[in-house]
Design a protein around this motif. Structure first.
Motif, PDB file in Angstrom:
ATOM      1  N   ALA A 109       6.007  14.301  55.753  1.00  0.00           N
ATOM      2  CA  ALA A 109       5.647  15.646  56.213  1.00  0.00           C
ATOM      3  C   ALA A 109       5.146  15.588  57.652  1.00  0.00           C
ATOM      4  O   ALA A 109       5.463  16.458  58.468  1.00  0.00           O
ATOM      5  N   ARG A 110       4.383  14.550  57.957  1.00  0.00           N
ATOM      6  CA  ARG A 110       3.871  14.425  59.320  1.00  0.00           C
ATOM      7  C   ARG A 110       5.024  14.224  60.300  1.00  0.00           C
ATOM      8  O   ARG A 110       5.052  14.803  61.378  1.00  0.00           O
ATOM      9  N   ARG A 111       6.019  13.420  59.868  1.00  0.00           N
ATOM     10  CA  ARG A 111       7.171  13.166  60.738  1.00  0.00           C
ATOM     11  C   ARG A 111       7.982  14.449  60.970  1.00  0.00           C
ATOM     12  O   ARG A 111       8.372  14.753  62.090  1.00  0.00           O
ATOM     13  N   ILE A 112       8.199  15.214  59.885  1.00  0.00           N
ATOM     14  CA  ILE A 112       8.920  16.491  60.009  1.00  0.00           C
ATOM     15  C   ILE A 112       8.170  17.404  60.976  1.00  0.00           C
ATOM     16  O   ILE A 112       8.766  18.057  61.839  1.00  0.00           O
ATOM     17  N   SER A 113       6.860  17.442  60.840  1.00  0.00           N
ATOM     18  CA  SER A 113       6.044  18.286  61.705  1.00  0.00           C
ATOM     19  C   SER A 113       6.222  17.894  63.171  1.00  0.00           C
ATOM     20  O   SER A 113       6.389  18.752  64.049  1.00  0.00           O
ATOM     21  N   GLU A 114       6.235  16.588  63.425  1.00  0.00           N
ATOM     22  CA  GLU A 114       6.383  16.124  64.808  1.00  0.00           C
ATOM     23  C   GLU A 114       7.760  16.473  65.352  1.00  0.00           C
ATOM     24  O   GLU A 114       7.895  16.918  66.494  1.00  0.00           O
ATOM     25  N   ILE A 115       8.804  16.277  64.532  1.00  0.00           N
ATOM     26  CA  ILE A 115      10.167  16.610  64.978  1.00  0.00           C
ATOM     27  C   ILE A 115      10.260  18.107  65.267  1.00  0.00           C
ATOM     28  O   ILE A 115      10.797  18.547  66.281  1.00  0.00           O
ATOM     29  N   MET A 116       9.691  18.895  64.348  1.00  0.00           N
ATOM     30  CA  MET A 116       9.720  20.352  64.476  1.00  0.00           C
ATOM     31  C   MET A 116       9.081  20.805  65.797  1.00  0.00           C
ATOM     32  O   MET A 116       9.642  21.613  66.526  1.00  0.00           O
ATOM     33  N   ARG A 117       7.918  20.249  66.087  1.00  0.00           N
ATOM     34  CA  ARG A 117       7.219  20.622  67.315  1.00  0.00           C
ATOM     35  C   ARG A 117       7.987  20.159  68.533  1.00  0.00           C
ATOM     36  O   ARG A 117       8.043  20.851  69.554  1.00  0.00           O
ATOM     37  N   ASP A 118       8.624  18.975  68.432  1.00  0.00           N
ATOM     38  CA  ASP A 118       9.344  18.441  69.582  1.00  0.00           C
ATOM     39  C   ASP A 118      10.641  19.206  69.840  1.00  0.00           C
ATOM     40  O   ASP A 118      11.092  19.318  70.974  1.00  0.00           O
ATOM     41  N   LEU A 119      11.244  19.736  68.772  1.00  0.00           N
ATOM     42  CA  LEU A 119      12.492  20.494  68.941  1.00  0.00           C
ATOM     43  C   LEU A 119      12.248  21.834  69.612  1.00  0.00           C
ATOM     44  O   LEU A 119      13.144  22.408  70.222  1.00  0.00           O
ATOM     45  N   GLU A 120      11.039  22.373  69.450  1.00  0.00           N
ATOM     46  CA  GLU A 120      10.731  23.671  70.045  1.00  0.00           C
ATOM     47  C   GLU A 120      10.654  23.520  71.559  1.00  0.00           C
ATOM     48  O   GLU A 120      10.000  22.603  72.066  1.00  0.00           O
ATOM     49  N   THR A 121      11.310  24.407  72.258  1.00  0.00           N
ATOM     50  CA  THR A 121      11.213  24.359  73.715  1.00  0.00           C
ATOM     51  C   THR A 121       9.880  24.958  74.124  1.00  0.00           C
ATOM     52  O   THR A 121       9.129  25.435  73.287  1.00  0.00           O
ATOM     53  N   SER A 122       9.592  24.964  75.403  1.00  0.00           N
ATOM     54  CA  SER A 122       8.273  25.399  75.843  1.00  0.00           C
ATOM     55  C   SER A 122       8.013  26.875  75.540  1.00  0.00           C
ATOM     56  O   SER A 122       6.883  27.270  75.278  1.00  0.00           O
ATOM     57  N   ALA A 123       9.090  27.674  75.548  1.00  0.00           N
ATOM     58  CA  ALA A 123       8.899  29.113  75.326  1.00  0.00           C
ATOM     59  C   ALA A 123       8.400  29.364  73.906  1.00  0.00           C
ATOM     60  O   ALA A 123       8.749  28.642  72.987  1.00  0.00           O
TER      61      ALA A 123
END
Ligand code: NAG
Ligand code: NAG
Ligand code: NAG
Ligand code: NAG
Ligand code: NAG
Ligand code: NAG
Ligand code: NAG
Length: 558
Positions: free
Chosen positions: A467-481
């Motif tokens: 879950a922590r890994r998914i969370s990190e990927i999710m946040r990293d995939l989001e662009t700055s906007a």
């Protein structure tokens, strides 16, 4: 003296760099982005998370100086939309349904859905009898569409506004009809990720049944031979159903009749009208979803918690969370479950009482009179983001609705899911495939099986790590906007330029052309012809040779 001088110089330099260009660029009124537009928002018929997700992008547009009018029915409770009264204007149409009627319908649906007979492929077909008559919310939407188009006062007000664009939830088949009546373009927004058969047909998204599972099948992106056979059959079955209806349970016929009744381009069917959306917002993230191709007219938006307002925890809830060293399980069945039979609610209460952890239970339903464990706290409403991000909250138990599921994963929480309907089964198949949680069949569960599953996901470290890994990927995939700004930007883009340059031509192809059936048939005929000619010619030649041979033999004999 020298510090103040350098400050002055620095300020002068900074203003040269930032302030002045900003001032000059905002001066010209003829730049396209300085023009202000009028948007009509329509999600109230759905309510719940559908309304919330859409309203957020409207707020972003208002902040940029545009005007947003929200269309609501008189059956919508004021509470659901009046929190946006500071930014939106409202047009209310007269509905046949009273506020109480709507509450009854939703309560009754939630009573049926929460039993768990609708969470598999055949569910909606086999159990459609459960949702007929007064329980049929599809009928309610159709009736309210009729009410809206027939409410001359409301329609007159909408016409006078001369909107530039309609933004509408894709579950409301009335949206395209409203756009055509007002003669304005529209964009669709879904709170779901791609539903292959549905969105494939409406937006032109490619769907390869070899690795893209159809909805409600319980399949992942890695299928055995037999699963692929199933998936292909269902893919084409859905493809055919979508010629006439939506998901087999919501019939477009009623809307086609409204098109005739109100003379709204009756020559274009409701299904074809769906394909006129300039843009399609879908909800999700490839952190959780299986990789698949998208199209330029489909924009993936993740309504992550960063966009929630500034909410604070109630005193008692904060205390309950702060003083729970062995962790807290968060349980919520979402805004659509407004009603649960006592027996079933007691089953949940018993399961939670068996746990060594604390349980925070959010429920809109009335739970008074239940026997609760001394580790359980019930709350009517909770600021979900704040709860999920509390360090002592370790697990999220829910029906697997896309909005809160993604919020929980954003917070890095493992999941135990009890899929009820819609996209929930699909979401939870992904949760299991990515190893961030488990799903439980609500129809067959017992307090013991539920508490055992919760215990397992709570204590086995792999779920938390994944879950922590998914969370990190999710946040990293989001662009700055921020997602709402992205949504607002795209809505403005198609308002300015239209959507032709984003529209895949596949949307104008029919079932046969789209699947190249005509080409394959043609090639098969050519192949058959060539084979036939080959066979005929060679057998003719053979016969000739034989004949000649025989003739020669004949001659020789003579
Ligand atoms: C709800 O809104 C309608 C329409 O704006 C209004 O007529 C009605 O008085 C409101 N009801 C409450 C309880 O605020
Ligand atoms: C709304 O509720 C009233 C009073 O209970 C009832 O008479 C009416 O039939 C209901 N209407 C619909 C459309 O369900
Ligand atoms: C639907 O709701 C109404 C009002 O709450 C109730 O009287 C009726 O029995 C319900 N019907 C079903 C099938 O649950
Ligand atoms: C819904 O339908 C299923 C199967 O037909 C049945 O078992 C179930 O009891 C029904 N539920 C309700 C609430 O009527
Ligand atoms: C809508 O409802 C209001 C109040 O119930 C009523 O005054 C009005 O005449 C209705 N409008 C139409 C067009 O029926
Ligand atoms: C959030 O609200 C609290 C109290 O209402 C306030 O002190 C805080 O500054 C707010 N934070 C933001 C980011 O607005
Ligand atoms: C809560 O209940 C459990 C058994 O259900 C009991 O062992 C425990 O002592 C109780 N705790 C408190 C603080 O009452």
């Amino acid at each position: 003296m020298s510090p103040s001088l350098s400050t002055v110089l620095l300020v002068a330099l900074l203003s040269q760099l930032f302030v002045l260009p900003a001032l000059t660029s905002s001066k010209g009124d003829d730049t396209p982005d300085s023009k202000k537009y009028k948007f009509l928002y329509f999600a109230s018929i759905m309510g719940g998370s559908h309304y919330v997700a859409l309203a957020r992008s409207g707020r972003a547009l208002v902040q940029q100086g545009h005007r947003v009018v929200s269309l609501v029915g008189s059956s919508n409770s004021n509470r659901s939309w009046q929190r946006d009264a500071d930014v939106f204007s409202f047009v209310v149409f007269n509905s046949t349904y009273t506020k109480q009627n709507r509450t009854d319908v939703m309560d009754n649906i939630s009573k049926v859905i929460v039993k768990g007979h609708h969470n598999h492929f055949f569910g909606p077909f086999l159990n459609s009898a459960n949702l007929t008559g007064k329980l049929n919310f599809m009928d309610m939407w159709l009736q309210e569409c009729d009410d809206l188009l027939g409410d001359s006062t409301a329609m007159e007000r909408l016409r006078k506004e001369k909107f530039d664009m309609l933004v509408v939830d894709d579950m409301i088949p009335c949206g395209p009809l409203l756009a055509q009546t007002l003669d304005i373009p529209f964009v669709h927004s879904s709170v779901f990720f791609v539903i292959p058969s549905k969105h494939g047909h409406w937006t032109g998204l490619p769907t390869y049944p070899s690795y893209i599972p159809e909805r409600n099948m319980g399949l992942t992106n890695k299928m055995t031979f037999l699963q692929r056979v199933q998936n292909v059959l269902v893919h084409y079955l859905y493809g055919l159903i979508h010629f006439r209806t939506r998901m087999g349970i919501c019939n477009f016929d009623g809307y086609d009749q409204l098109k005739v009744k109100y003379n709204i381009k009756p020559e274009i069917s409701t299904l074809e009208s769906y394909k006129q959306a300039l843009l399609y917002f879908l909800h999700g993230s490839f952190a959780l979803e299986f990789a698949r191709p998208m199209q330029p007219n489909t924009i993936l938006i993740l309504h992550h918690p960063g966009v929630n307002g500034n909410q604070t925890l109630e005193e008692d809830v904060a205390q309950f969370l702060d003083t729970a060293p062995s962790g807290v399980v968060m349980f919520s069945m979402g805004s659509f479950v407004t009603m649960m039979e006592r027996e079933q609610a007691q089953m949940f209460a018993d399961a939670f009482a068996m746990l060594p952890h604390r349980v925070l239970w959010q429920s809109g339903a009335d739970l008074s009179g239940l026997r609760l464990g001394n580790n359980t706290l019930v709350a009517k409403w909770l600021p979900m983001t704040q709860v999920m991000e509390h360090p002592n909250v370790r697990l999220y138990v829910s029906q697997g609705g896309a909005l809160t599921l993604n919020e929980a994963l954003w917070a890095g929480l493992p999941i135990v899911g009890l899929p009820l309907a819609e996209d929930q089964m699909d979401n939870l198949v992904r949760v299991e495939a990515k190893g961030v949680g488990l799903k439980v069949d609500i129809a067959s569960m017992t307090p013991r099986t539920l508490s055992q599953t919760i215990g397992r996901v709570m204590t086995e470290p792999k779920y938390r790590e994944n879950a922590r890994r998914i969370s990190e990927i999710m946040r990293d995939l989001e662009t700055s906007a921020s997602p709402v700004d992205t949504m607002a930007r795209w809505i403005l883009h198609v308002t300015l330029f239209g959507g032709d340059h984003l529209r895949p031509a596949v949307q104008d192809l029919n079932f046969v052309q789209r699947n190249l059936l005509d080409v394959y048939l043609f090639l098969a005929v050519v192949l058959a012809l060539v084979t036939w000619i080959n066979v005929t010619v060679s057998s003719f030649c053979l016969r000739c040779m034989c004949c000649k041979g025989r003739n020669k033999n004949h001659l020789k004999k003579e």
